[in-house]
Design a protein around this motif. Sequence first.
Motif, PDB file in Angstrom:
ATOM      1  N   GLY A  34       0.814  -1.212   0.000  1.00  0.00           N
ATOM      2  CA  GLY A  34       0.000   0.000   0.000  1.00  0.00           C
ATOM      3  C   GLY A  34       0.847   1.260   0.000  1.00  0.00           C
ATOM      4  O   GLY A  34       0.532   2.246  -0.683  1.00  0.00           O
ATOM      5  N   LEU A  35       1.950   1.238   0.759  1.00  0.00           N
ATOM      6  CA  LEU A  35       2.851   2.386   0.780  1.00  0.00           C
ATOM      7  C   LEU A  35       3.505   2.604  -0.575  1.00  0.00           C
ATOM      8  O   LEU A  35       3.614   3.745  -1.056  1.00  0.00           O
ATOM      9  N   LEU A  36       3.930   1.529  -1.225  1.00  0.00           N
ATOM     10  CA  LEU A  36       4.541   1.643  -2.543  1.00  0.00           C
ATOM     11  C   LEU A  36       3.557   2.211  -3.560  1.00  0.00           C
ATOM     12  O   LEU A  36       3.899   3.138  -4.324  1.00  0.00           O
ATOM     13  N   LEU A  37       2.350   1.683  -3.594  1.00  0.00           N
ATOM     14  CA  LEU A  37       1.366   2.163  -4.560  1.00  0.00           C
ATOM     15  C   LEU A  37       0.951   3.604  -4.270  1.00  0.00           C
ATOM     16  O   LEU A  37       0.728   4.395  -5.204  1.00  0.00           O
ATOM     17  N   VAL A  85      13.748   0.902   1.712  1.00  0.00           N
ATOM     18  CA  VAL A  85      14.415   0.069   0.710  1.00  0.00           C
ATOM     19  C   VAL A  85      15.860  -0.218   1.103  1.00  0.00           C
ATOM     20  O   VAL A  85      16.342  -1.352   0.968  1.00  0.00           O
ATOM     21  N   ILE A  86      16.558   0.794   1.595  1.00  0.00           N
ATOM     22  CA  ILE A  86      17.991   0.616   1.899  1.00  0.00           C
ATOM     23  C   ILE A  86      18.214  -0.442   2.975  1.00  0.00           C
ATOM     24  O   ILE A  86      19.057  -1.335   2.807  1.00  0.00           O
ATOM     25  N   VAL A 111      20.290  -4.057   2.496  1.00  0.00           N
ATOM     26  CA  VAL A 111      21.353  -4.517   3.402  1.00  0.00           C
ATOM     27  C   VAL A 111      21.009  -5.889   3.973  1.00  0.00           C
ATOM     28  O   VAL A 111      21.865  -6.784   4.049  1.00  0.00           O
ATOM     29  N   PHE A 112      19.751  -6.085   4.353  1.00  0.00           N
ATOM     30  CA  PHE A 112      19.359  -7.371   4.929  1.00  0.00           C
ATOM     31  C   PHE A 112      19.513  -8.500   3.914  1.00  0.00           C
ATOM     32  O   PHE A 112      20.080  -9.556   4.230  1.00  0.00           O
TER      33      PHE A 112
END
Length: 286
Positions: free
Chosen positions: A37-40, A263-264, A268-269
């Motif tokens: 939802g955050l991405l869209l 995203v960053i 890394v994960f």
Amino acid sequence: MRPSTSLATRIAARTAGGAVRVFLLLTGLFWLLPTVGLLLSSLRSPSDIAESGWWQVFAAPAQLTTENYARLLTNETFTGSLLSTVMITVPSTLLVLVIGSFAGYAFAWLEFPGRDWWFLGVVALLVVPVQVALIPVSKLFGAVGLFETTAGVVLFHTAFGLPFAVFLLRNFFAEIPRELLEAARLDGAGEIRLFTRVVLPLGGPAIASLGIFQFLWVWNDMLVALIFADSQSPPITVALQQQVRQFGNNVDVLAPGAFLSMVIPLVVFFAFQRQFVSGVMAGAVK
């Protein structure tokens, strides 16, 4: 000769396994729903965000646009906050890994007066909450000129990350076979060479796991950054909080900013995922 299993038993076993997979898949999708939802939302225009929910994208894909990201990446305030976050997170993580590794090895394999008492003191520091130290550390940093500086935030995160780092790495290093270290000493290896050539390679998974935890904790922190960081170039968490408008959320700015800040750590994960899993499994076995 193994006893034969009935058809009903085999069907029940396969059904149970399939049900578990379906349950885990649904749980994963439900867990990812806010992120989707955050991405869209970050890919919709401010007018579309104000008119309808993010799920309307599936009915009208033409709403998707990258204008929010283009504006955000050309915003000097946001890019400066992103750089400030990197300048705080990277040193805080490296210092905890380096100092914690040396201290963990010392507590595990070196003999010195009061070693056990010093280690008990380190363990006792694990229960000290961050909130207790905010006021006294603020006064201390103000007296020595570290208040509202990047160095002050790095020192604070390093100090509060070290007790857990020392505790974790000491317990991991203590599980290394003594015979292996003694054989290296018989071959003429000193403590520094023993630490760098034997202990560090064996403790790589634990160090990688610790690095991921420390990186995520510092990157996502807002309380310490809100108090100790420079107000002119705050970290990304504080910068996003400052973008909240008086009569509502500035979603067209907050959504792409929050997603980029997410995203960053994910990169890394996943970059150290294998080492993280190895460290967790090794700790579980030990």
